[in-house]
Design a protein around this motif. Sequence first.
Motif, PDB file in Angstrom:
ATOM      1  N   GLU A  77      -6.391 -39.121 -13.474  1.00  0.00           N
ATOM      2  CA  GLU A  77      -6.961 -38.310 -12.388  1.00  0.00           C
ATOM      3  C   GLU A  77      -8.394 -38.730 -12.054  1.00  0.00           C
ATOM      4  O   GLU A  77      -8.949 -38.297 -11.057  1.00  0.00           O
ATOM      5  CB  GLU A  77      -6.898 -36.811 -12.701  1.00  0.00           C
ATOM      6  N   HIS A  78      -9.008 -39.558 -12.908  1.00  0.00           N
ATOM      7  CA  HIS A  78     -10.278 -40.183 -12.498  1.00  0.00           C
ATOM      8  C   HIS A  78     -10.022 -41.641 -12.097  1.00  0.00           C
ATOM      9  O   HIS A  78     -10.946 -42.413 -11.984  1.00  0.00           O
ATOM     10  CB  HIS A  78     -11.399 -40.135 -13.537  1.00  0.00           C
ATOM     11  N   GLY A  79      -8.764 -42.011 -11.927  1.00  0.00           N
ATOM     12  CA  GLY A  79      -8.441 -43.365 -11.474  1.00  0.00           C
ATOM     13  C   GLY A  79      -8.235 -44.366 -12.592  1.00  0.00           C
ATOM     14  O   GLY A  79      -7.846 -45.502 -12.342  1.00  0.00           O
ATOM     15  N   ALA A  80      -8.538 -43.981 -13.842  1.00  0.00           N
ATOM     16  CA  ALA A  80      -8.386 -44.913 -14.963  1.00  0.00           C
ATOM     17  C   ALA A  80      -6.915 -44.973 -15.352  1.00  0.00           C
ATOM     18  O   ALA A  80      -6.282 -43.938 -15.516  1.00  0.00           O
ATOM     19  CB  ALA A  80      -9.208 -44.471 -16.156  1.00  0.00           C
ATOM     20  N   ARG A  81      -6.407 -46.181 -15.491  1.00  0.00           N
ATOM     21  CA  ARG A  81      -4.983 -46.299 -15.784  1.00  0.00           C
ATOM     22  C   ARG A  81      -4.691 -45.803 -17.207  1.00  0.00           C
ATOM     23  O   ARG A  81      -3.616 -45.299 -17.474  1.00  0.00           O
ATOM     24  CB  ARG A  81      -4.584 -47.761 -15.643  1.00  0.00           C
ATOM     25  N   ALA A  82      -5.660 -45.947 -18.095  1.00  0.00           N
ATOM     26  CA  ALA A  82      -5.452 -45.508 -19.476  1.00  0.00           C
ATOM     27  C   ALA A  82      -6.707 -44.841 -20.023  1.00  0.00           C
ATOM     28  O   ALA A  82      -7.825 -45.181 -19.644  1.00  0.00           O
ATOM     29  CB  ALA A  82      -5.061 -46.687 -20.367  1.00  0.00           C
ATOM     30  N   GLY A  83      -6.490 -43.890 -20.929  1.00  0.00           N
ATOM     31  CA  GLY A  83      -7.574 -43.290 -21.694  1.00  0.00           C
ATOM     32  C   GLY A  83      -7.291 -43.558 -23.163  1.00  0.00           C
ATOM     33  O   GLY A  83      -6.144 -43.794 -23.545  1.00  0.00           O
ATOM     34  N   LEU A  84      -8.340 -43.552 -23.977  1.00  0.00           N
ATOM     35  CA  LEU A  84      -8.166 -43.827 -25.404  1.00  0.00           C
ATOM     36  C   LEU A  84      -9.072 -42.917 -26.212  1.00  0.00           C
ATOM     37  O   LEU A  84     -10.199 -42.633 -25.806  1.00  0.00           O
ATOM     38  CB  LEU A  84      -8.591 -45.272 -25.713  1.00  0.00           C
ATOM     39  N   ILE A  85      -8.565 -42.476 -27.350  1.00  0.00           N
ATOM     40  CA  ILE A  85      -9.404 -41.770 -28.320  1.00  0.00           C
ATOM     41  C   ILE A  85      -9.123 -42.412 -29.674  1.00  0.00           C
ATOM     42  O   ILE A  85      -7.957 -42.552 -30.070  1.00  0.00           O
ATOM     43  CB  ILE A  85      -9.108 -40.260 -28.325  1.00  0.00           C
ATOM     44  N   ALA A  86     -10.171 -42.829 -30.362  1.00  0.00           N
ATOM     45  CA  ALA A  86      -9.989 -43.589 -31.609  1.00  0.00           C
ATOM     46  C   ALA A  86      -9.173 -42.787 -32.615  1.00  0.00           C
ATOM     47  O   ALA A  86      -9.443 -41.599 -32.844  1.00  0.00           O
ATOM     48  CB  ALA A  86     -11.349 -43.942 -32.200  1.00  0.00           C
ATOM     49  N   PRO A  87      -8.166 -43.410 -33.225  1.00  0.00           N
ATOM     50  CA  PRO A  87      -7.377 -42.701 -34.230  1.00  0.00           C
ATOM     51  C   PRO A  87      -8.220 -42.438 -35.480  1.00  0.00           C
ATOM     52  O   PRO A  87      -9.034 -43.278 -35.881  1.00  0.00           O
ATOM     53  CB  PRO A  87      -6.220 -43.660 -34.532  1.00  0.00           C
ATOM     54  N   ASP A  88      -8.048 -41.253 -36.083  1.00  0.00           N
ATOM     55  CA  ASP A  88      -8.786 -40.903 -37.298  1.00  0.00           C
ATOM     56  C   ASP A  88      -7.861 -40.123 -38.232  1.00  0.00           C
ATOM     57  O   ASP A  88      -6.650 -40.054 -37.987  1.00  0.00           O
ATOM     58  CB  ASP A  88     -10.051 -40.100 -36.937  1.00  0.00           C
ATOM     59  N   ASP A  89      -8.423 -39.515 -39.254  1.00  0.00           N
ATOM     60  CA  ASP A  89      -7.580 -38.814 -40.236  1.00  0.00           C
ATOM     61  C   ASP A  89      -6.697 -37.742 -39.591  1.00  0.00           C
ATOM     62  O   ASP A  89      -5.570 -37.523 -40.016  1.00  0.00           O
ATOM     63  CB  ASP A  89      -8.453 -38.195 -41.334  1.00  0.00           C
ATOM     64  N   LYS A  90      -7.251 -37.075 -38.557  1.00  0.00           N
ATOM     65  CA  LYS A  90      -6.444 -36.064 -37.857  1.00  0.00           C
ATOM     66  C   LYS A  90      -5.214 -36.708 -37.230  1.00  0.00           C
ATOM     67  O   LYS A  90      -4.118 -36.149 -37.256  1.00  0.00           O
ATOM     68  CB  LYS A  90      -7.268 -35.441 -36.719  1.00  0.00           C
ATOM     69  N   THR A  91      -5.425 -37.890 -36.646  1.00  0.00           N
ATOM     70  CA  THR A  91      -4.311 -38.605 -36.013  1.00  0.00           C
ATOM     71  C   THR A  91      -3.249 -38.965 -37.049  1.00  0.00           C
ATOM     72  O   THR A  91      -2.056 -38.781 -36.825  1.00  0.00           O
ATOM     73  CB  THR A  91      -4.827 -39.900 -35.352  1.00  0.00           C
ATOM     74  N   PHE A  92      -3.706 -39.513 -38.179  1.00  0.00           N
ATOM     75  CA  PHE A  92      -2.756 -39.949 -39.204  1.00  0.00           C
ATOM     76  C   PHE A  92      -1.958 -38.757 -39.741  1.00  0.00           C
ATOM     77  O   PHE A  92      -0.758 -38.848 -39.957  1.00  0.00           O
ATOM     78  CB  PHE A  92      -3.475 -40.683 -40.349  1.00  0.00           C
TER      79      PHE A  92
END
Lengths: 478, 204
Positions: free
Chosen positions: A234-249
């Motif tokens: 919605e801001h025109g960026a084809r992809a967004g990313l958030i660095a994986p961390d312990d919460k992600t794992f």
Amino acid sequence: MATRPRTLYEKIWDAHVVERREDGTCLIYIDRHLVHEVTSPQAFEALRLAGRPVRRPDLTLAVPDHNLPTTARRDAQGKAIPIADLESAQQLAALERNAPEFGIRLIGDADAEQGIVHVVGPEQGFSLPGATIVCGDSHTACHGGLGALAFGIGTSEVEHVLATQTLLLKQSRTMEVRVEGDLGPGVTAKDVVLHIGGLLRASGGTGYVIEYTGSAIRGLSIEGRLTISNMAIEHGARAGLIAPDDKTFAYVKGRPYAPNGAEWDAAVAWWRSLATDPGAKFDKVVVIDAADIVPSVTWGTSPEDVVPITGTVPAPEDFADPSKQDAARKSLEYMGLEPGQKLTDVEIQNVFIGSCTNSRIEDLRAAAKVLKGRTKASNVRWAVVVPGSGLVKQQAEAEGLDKVFIAAGFEWREPGCSACLGMNPDKVPAGERCASTSNRNFVGRQGPGSRTHLVSPATAAASAIAGKLADVRELAES
Amino acid sequence: MDAVHEVSGRAIPFGLKNVDTDVIIPAKWLKTITRDGMGQGAFETLRANPDNLFDSPEFKGSPILIAGDNFGCGSSREHAAWALLDLGITAVIAPSFSDIFSGNAFKNGILTVVLPQQAIDRLMEVARTDPVTIDLEHQTVTTPFQDRFPFEIDPFRKHCLLNGLDEVGLTMARGDAISSYEDSARTAMPWLAHPHLHQGEHAA
């Protein structure tokens, strides 16, 4: 290559280059391909005509979501209830035919795991950190909340991935959107991403992949991170990313497709190594103070039309750009709003809690918390909760959330995309307003003539009670 | 795909900014399983107004569309490109395009030409009365009044468009390189290379 500090995006990109051409275009390997019924029929048809197989059916997962009715799908005898809309039925039937023909697993409408493809992917562990993930749907950006490079593609690209498991791509520029500090009470991930959209505008991210960083982002749950990344487009960026961390794992571990045993340990070690290196350069950096973010709402017909819930509807003259003034005039007319009107005075007739942005268990908990012991206002004609997947639905029912919603006057539905875009029977009637937890307030998005105000699940719930767009913080205090 | 060298003719002076793909083709038109016939639903809301540009005797069937910033934003639906083609539009000129839309357009042989706003303003003026020519080979947009605006285009896309190449076929010819990547990924990232479905501990 390893000597230069790199961003998360550059590391995932480098790990997936099959071939690099002289002009910088790369053939990029795709690890996971999600397929739904709307953007795939023409791709399968093209493969059939050319006699081409699907290269890696094991890396492909098909899930119907856009057209499925959210009312009961089976009768008391367990027999499928026919879909009234013949075109919807035909499109769903095409996916049910195409998936087995090409050896692809289909999570069908009767399976407990069925849901919105962007909810199902992470939930099944099919979407993993560091993976390249595509789907013929722009909200594929969602999976970036896990630290995956995920983006939407068109039908020709769906065909390309089915046939070759690759895409020809030019590397994007990189943008860091850093949100530092603590989020205030009543401020959710949705408010953060609406706020970001208001700052970046609808095209500020075009040509970029955005990495969301900072303590406010790290503090979010995985559900919240998926909400943020979902709306990068919605801001025109084809992809967004958030660095994986312990919460992600912790989120990924134990899911049906997640690696286990020695592979799990190797995967976690690799995922940890993906974080943006100190000193890595982004092409653009935007820094936001979390304290500036309040519960937010859209007033117009572009996701960039964001104001604080405490604010007023802007006037076209408030914008410097003449073409934006013109667009604002058209939006105000379409939305039936007057400049200077307080947002909390705007009456609503519909409330939609759902969509790939806000239909996960945390979203339903947030809405139910506000609604508990309360009921919707009488002028709210239609209030509906559409869980993101059958598993979200089961979980919510186990927690008794369905009872809270029903007691508050909401309908409790089967999973799917539903009124986010109204391809199924769930639509907002012309001229009526909807406080919606979805991602787009475009003209006619929720049905011809529908008027959409994008909000968080908590704000949607508070608005249902008030019968007007409402500041959830005031409700909490009363 | 047919080869594209030049697009020449009347250009619809549309000019609107942030035109999303829901405007180009509303969701109800996406329930098809073929690529044909989308023109009927193209710009449906705008064309409900009988005075719209798209159906005016002067611009109906014009091959070029001139638009504002961020054309084709929003949904990834390729139906937007198919809808334009079905209307007869084979080139769009704008100050910027959404990334997904420009890819979809290219794959359907639609030229997306990026020009600065000043050039767009001038072309909007010319387009009201006169034709516009886009020359892909020389990367220029010209008018009968000696206007000449050069534009940039990705060399690979240009090559494919000029020669009408099928990208899927081109990539399939690189099958060996893809297999060799898969071989190395199997060792380096086995959890990505081979997803195993096993009993999970989690629900939602």
